[in-house]
Design a protein around this motif. Structure first.
Motif, PDB file in Angstrom:
ATOM      1  N   ALA A  59       0.903  -1.219  -0.005  1.00 32.81           N
ATOM      2  CA  ALA A  59      -0.033   0.167  -0.164  1.00 32.81           C
ATOM      3  C   ALA A  59       0.948   1.216  -0.116  1.00 32.81           C
ATOM      4  O   ALA A  59       1.780   1.408   0.916  1.00 32.81           O
ATOM      5  N   LEU A  60       0.587   2.216  -0.954  1.00 27.78           N
ATOM      6  CA  LEU A  60       1.200   3.493  -1.063  1.00 27.78           C
ATOM      7  C   LEU A  60       0.496   4.651  -0.971  1.00 27.78           C
ATOM      8  O   LEU A  60      -0.760   4.610  -1.798  1.00 27.78           O
ATOM      9  N   LEU A  61       0.671   5.603  -0.201  1.00 26.85           N
ATOM     10  CA  LEU A  61      -0.108   6.574  -0.019  1.00 26.85           C
ATOM     11  C   LEU A  61      -0.138   7.698  -0.733  1.00 26.85           C
ATOM     12  O   LEU A  61       0.877   8.105  -1.423  1.00 26.85           O
ATOM     13  N   ARG A  62      -1.296   8.129  -1.365  1.00 27.67           N
ATOM     14  CA  ARG A  62      -1.328   9.258  -2.297  1.00 27.67           C
ATOM     15  C   ARG A  62      -2.223  10.548  -1.672  1.00 27.67           C
ATOM     16  O   ARG A  62      -3.104  10.195  -0.961  1.00 27.67           O
ATOM     17  N   SER A  72       3.864  14.415  -3.042  1.00 30.42           N
ATOM     18  CA  SER A  72       4.536  13.012  -3.123  1.00 30.42           C
ATOM     19  C   SER A  72       4.692  12.683  -1.509  1.00 30.42           C
ATOM     20  O   SER A  72       4.966  13.626  -0.641  1.00 30.42           O
ATOM     21  N   PRO A  73       4.631  11.512  -1.435  1.00 29.87           N
ATOM     22  CA  PRO A  73       4.740  11.230   0.121  1.00 29.87           C
ATOM     23  C   PRO A  73       6.271  11.596   0.642  1.00 29.87           C
ATOM     24  O   PRO A  73       6.483  11.513   1.842  1.00 29.87           O
ATOM     25  N   ILE A  77       5.358  13.031   4.128  1.00 26.37           N
ATOM     26  CA  ILE A  77       5.575  11.995   5.232  1.00 26.37           C
ATOM     27  C   ILE A  77       6.406  12.659   6.299  1.00 26.37           C
ATOM     28  O   ILE A  77       6.022  12.577   7.462  1.00 26.37           O
ATOM     29  N   ASN A 117       3.403   0.215   5.014  1.00 22.23           N
ATOM     30  CA  ASN A 117       4.495   1.157   5.522  1.00 22.23           C
ATOM     31  C   ASN A 117       4.236   1.633   6.954  1.00 22.23           C
ATOM     32  O   ASN A 117       3.112   2.208   7.156  1.00 22.23           O
ATOM     33  N   VAL A 118       5.203   1.338   7.892  1.00 22.81           N
ATOM     34  CA  VAL A 118       4.708   1.892   9.165  1.00 22.81           C
ATOM     35  C   VAL A 118       6.012   2.729   9.553  1.00 22.81           C
ATOM     36  O   VAL A 118       7.441   2.417   9.495  1.00 22.81           O
ATOM     37  N   SER A 119       5.874   4.025   9.939  1.00 26.39           N
ATOM     38  CA  SER A 119       6.815   4.926  10.319  1.00 26.39           C
ATOM     39  C   SER A 119       7.411   4.623  11.872  1.00 26.39           C
ATOM     40  O   SER A 119       6.901   3.980  12.334  1.00 26.39           O
ATOM     41  N   ASP A 180      14.023  -0.205   2.867  1.00 32.67           N
ATOM     42  CA  ASP A 180      15.251   0.520   2.790  1.00 32.67           C
ATOM     43  C   ASP A 180      16.382   0.199   3.250  1.00 32.67           C
ATOM     44  O   ASP A 180      17.286   1.011   3.605  1.00 32.67           O
ATOM     45  N   ARG A 203      15.851   0.958  -3.554  1.00 32.41           N
ATOM     46  CA  ARG A 203      16.051   1.214  -4.955  1.00 32.41           C
ATOM     47  C   ARG A 203      17.195   1.894  -5.253  1.00 32.41           C
ATOM     48  O   ARG A 203      17.772   1.515  -6.218  1.00 32.41           O
ATOM     49  N   GLU A 236      13.657  -3.810  -4.741  1.00 35.35           N
ATOM     50  CA  GLU A 236      12.560  -3.066  -5.336  1.00 35.35           C
ATOM     51  C   GLU A 236      13.377  -1.931  -6.437  1.00 35.35           C
ATOM     52  O   GLU A 236      14.373  -1.822  -6.681  1.00 35.35           O
ATOM     53  N   GLU A 239      13.354  -2.189 -13.202  1.00 32.59           N
ATOM     54  CA  GLU A 239      12.634  -1.284 -14.301  1.00 32.59           C
ATOM     55  C   GLU A 239      13.121  -2.179 -15.540  1.00 32.59           C
ATOM     56  O   GLU A 239      12.307  -1.930 -16.504  1.00 32.59           O
ATOM     57  N   TYR A 258       8.628  -1.002 -11.719  1.00 40.22           N
ATOM     58  CA  TYR A 258       7.794  -0.660 -12.844  1.00 40.22           C
ATOM     59  C   TYR A 258       7.866  -1.735 -14.019  1.00 40.22           C
ATOM     60  O   TYR A 258       7.066  -1.730 -14.961  1.00 40.22           O
TER      61      TYR A 258
HETATM   62  P1  C2E Z   1       9.420   3.148  -0.149  1.00 41.82           P
HETATM   63  O1  C2E Z   1       8.312   2.430   0.820  1.00 41.82           O
HETATM   64  O2  C2E Z   1      10.947   2.540  -0.483  1.00 41.82           O
HETATM   65  O3  C2E Z   1       8.416   2.840  -1.680  1.00 41.82           O
HETATM   66  C1  C2E Z   1       8.893   2.538  -2.724  1.00 41.82           C
HETATM   67  C2  C2E Z   1       8.732   3.876  -3.794  1.00 41.82           C
HETATM   68  O4  C2E Z   1       9.500   3.704  -4.879  1.00 41.82           O
HETATM   69  C3  C2E Z   1       7.174   4.261  -3.958  1.00 41.82           C
HETATM   70  O5  C2E Z   1       7.308   5.656  -4.207  1.00 41.82           O
HETATM   71  C4  C2E Z   1       7.245   3.551  -5.391  1.00 41.82           C
HETATM   72  O6  C2E Z   1       6.147   4.298  -6.018  1.00 41.82           O
HETATM   73  C5  C2E Z   1       8.293   3.908  -5.980  1.00 41.82           C
HETATM   74  N1  C2E Z   1       8.591   2.712  -7.154  1.00 41.82           N
HETATM   75  C6  C2E Z   1       8.239   1.432  -7.012  1.00 41.82           C
HETATM   76  N2  C2E Z   1       8.944   0.829  -8.067  1.00 41.82           N
HETATM   77  C7  C2E Z   1       9.567   1.837  -8.835  1.00 41.82           C
HETATM   78  C8  C2E Z   1      10.377   1.762  -9.885  1.00 41.82           C
HETATM   79  O7  C2E Z   1      10.580   0.714 -10.885  1.00 41.82           O
HETATM   80  N3  C2E Z   1      11.185   2.976 -10.510  1.00 41.82           N
HETATM   81  C9  C2E Z   1      10.798   4.049  -9.478  1.00 41.82           C
HETATM   82  N4  C2E Z   1      11.571   5.048 -10.089  1.00 41.82           N
HETATM   83  N5  C2E Z   1      10.128   4.107  -8.617  1.00 41.82           N
HETATM   84  C10 C2E Z   1       9.599   2.929  -7.958  1.00 41.82           C
HETATM   85  P2  C2E Z   1       5.977   6.413  -3.403  1.00 41.82           P
HETATM   86  O8  C2E Z   1       4.804   5.892  -3.444  1.00 41.82           O
HETATM   87  O9  C2E Z   1       6.222   8.014  -3.984  1.00 41.82           O
HETATM   88  O10 C2E Z   1       6.478   6.391  -2.021  1.00 41.82           O
HETATM   89  C11 C2E Z   1       7.577   7.118  -1.389  1.00 41.82           C
HETATM   90  C12 C2E Z   1       8.119   6.577  -0.158  1.00 41.82           C
HETATM   91  O11 C2E Z   1       6.963   7.536   0.789  1.00 41.82           O
HETATM   92  C13 C2E Z   1       7.902   5.445   0.287  1.00 41.82           C
HETATM   93  O12 C2E Z   1       9.041   4.682  -0.035  1.00 41.82           O
HETATM   94  C14 C2E Z   1       7.597   5.324   1.980  1.00 41.82           C
HETATM   95  O13 C2E Z   1       8.852   5.358   2.559  1.00 41.82           O
HETATM   96  C15 C2E Z   1       6.913   6.295   1.920  1.00 41.82           C
HETATM   97  N6  C2E Z   1       5.377   6.030   1.929  1.00 41.82           N
HETATM   98  C16 C2E Z   1       4.537   5.978   1.079  1.00 41.82           C
HETATM   99  N7  C2E Z   1       3.307   5.598   1.328  1.00 41.82           N
HETATM  100  C17 C2E Z   1       3.362   5.472   2.872  1.00 41.82           C
HETATM  101  C18 C2E Z   1       2.712   5.094   3.965  1.00 41.82           C
HETATM  102  O14 C2E Z   1       1.338   4.732   3.883  1.00 41.82           O
HETATM  103  N8  C2E Z   1       3.003   5.275   5.188  1.00 41.82           N
HETATM  104  C19 C2E Z   1       4.505   5.826   5.579  1.00 41.82           C
HETATM  105  N9  C2E Z   1       4.682   5.822   6.806  1.00 41.82           N
HETATM  106  N10 C2E Z   1       5.191   6.052   4.517  1.00 41.82           N
HETATM  107  C20 C2E Z   1       4.635   5.995   3.266  1.00 41.82           C
END
Ligand code: C2E
Ligand code: CA
Ligand code: CA
Ligand code: CA
Length: 279
Positions: A59-62, A72-73, A77, A117-119, A180, A203, A236, A239, A258
């Motif tokens: 799950a990824l937050l928007r 952007s998160p 965040i 994801n848990v902070s 990470d 990544r 993670e 590509e 991706y």
């Molecule tokens: P993360 O947990 O390391 O998540 C991976 C990020 O890489 C996500 O970005 C995802 O969309 C992106 N990604 C995945 N595959 C690829 C790829 O092939 N290429 C590229 N260039 N990027 C890829 P996103 O969604 O922007 O999230 C960024 C960070 O924000 C996350 O890193 C995470 O640390 C945080 N985050 C997102 N949602 C939540 C949430 O619900 N709670 C918390 N605490 N943090 C969140």
């Protein structure tokens, strides 16, 4: 020249002023975002290379705000963490994603893992396990299909309370993955003692995989380290097919990126699961 130097300073000042203003704006808007229903979730598939199937989704937050647009998160965040809003936002993410999982299950697809994801701040709360339990009860989420993605900093203060929380989560059947991985400061000793089941390599390590000769050796060692510690390893940000082939050869367990799928909306997850039988 002197002139450009001055211009650069001015530019820099404008830039940082802009940054501060933006942070203030985000802070204000963020405080109302939950009430205004501005958050949504997307879900990115995780693929098992050993079993050639979908392992689960993360799950990824928007956040879409009327004035600020999509934020952007990675920008909001940290602000949510600084203001304490991360607790209510984190609970919302947990509740909503568990509800989505229950709906997927009801739609008849074979259940897959939900990763959330848990902070570190959420995890550090004394009542973390209790409130998670309440959400599981409320939503009907099966803990055997839940995985928490925590970062090294959650684990760093590896005190009795952390140990206890992890043991409780483990009892519920909840998986823990170390997100990470490689960007923090875990010592080998700490890593050995951590009860995590999955190492999620950041990544940044795959981006230069083939441009820097040493990078291959580093990623290879990370995969081997995980395996030697009886953990599964996920890469993670995959590509390209070249990257995938390399990871297959190195016996990496799971991949995400991706190349397989961008993050999907809830209803598209079911379509994706049904359309993809093997990868
Ligand atoms: P993360 O947990 O390391 O998540 C991976 C990020 O890489 C996500 O970005 C995802 O969309 C992106 N990604 C995945 N595959 C690829 C790829 O092939 N290429 C590229 N260039 N990027 C890829 P996103 O969604 O922007 O999230 C960024 C960070 O924000 C996350 O890193 C995470 O640390 C945080 N985050 C997102 N949602 C939540 C949430 O619900 N709670 C918390 N605490 N943090 C969140
Ligand atoms: Ca993550
Ligand atoms: Ca990452
Ligand atoms: Ca992360």
């Amino acid at each position: 020249s002197k002139r450009t130097g001055k211009n650069q300073i001015k530019e820099f000042e404008d830039e940082s002023k802009h940054q501060i203003l933006r942070t203030v704006e985000i802070e204000k808007a963020l405080a109302q975002a939950l009430d205004r229903n501005e958050f949504s979730l997307v879900y990115q598939p995780k693929v098992s290379l050993t079993q050639n199937r979908l392992e689960g989704v993360e799950a990824l937050l928007r956040w879409n705000n009327r004035e600020l647009g999509h934020v952007s998160p990675t920008d909001f965040i940290p602000i949510a963490e600084n203001t304490g809003l991360i607790h209510s936002i984190g609970s919302w993410v947990m509740r909503e994603s568990c509800r989505a999982w229950v709906r997927w299950k009801k739609s008849g697809v074979k259940p897959f893992t939900l990763s959330v994801n848990v902070s570190p701040l959420q995890f550090a709360r004394e009542d973390f396990v209790e409130s998670l339990q309440a959400i599981l009860d409320e939503t009907g989420m099966d803990p055997m299909f839940l995985e928490l993605e925590v970062t090294e900093s959650s684990m760093l203060s590896y005190e009795a309370s952390t140990r206890e929380k992890l043991a409780q989560l483990h009892q519920f059947g909840i998986l823990i993955s170390l997100d990470d991985f490689g960007t923090g400061y875990s010592s080998f000793r700490q890593l050995r003692e951590l009860p995590v089941q999955v190492l999620k390599i950041d990544r940044s390590f795959i981006v230069n995989l083939f441009t820097d000769r040493n990078q291959e050796a580093i990623v290879r060692s990370m995969i081997q380290l995980g395996h030697n510690l009886n953990m599964k390893v996920l890469m993670e940000g995959v590509e390209t097919s070249d990257q995938l082939e390399w990871l297959l050869n190195e016996q990496c367990d799971y991949v995400q990126g991706y190349y397989f799928s961008r993050p999907l909306r809830e209803k598209d997850v079911v379509k994706h699961v049904k359309s993809v039988t093997t990868y």
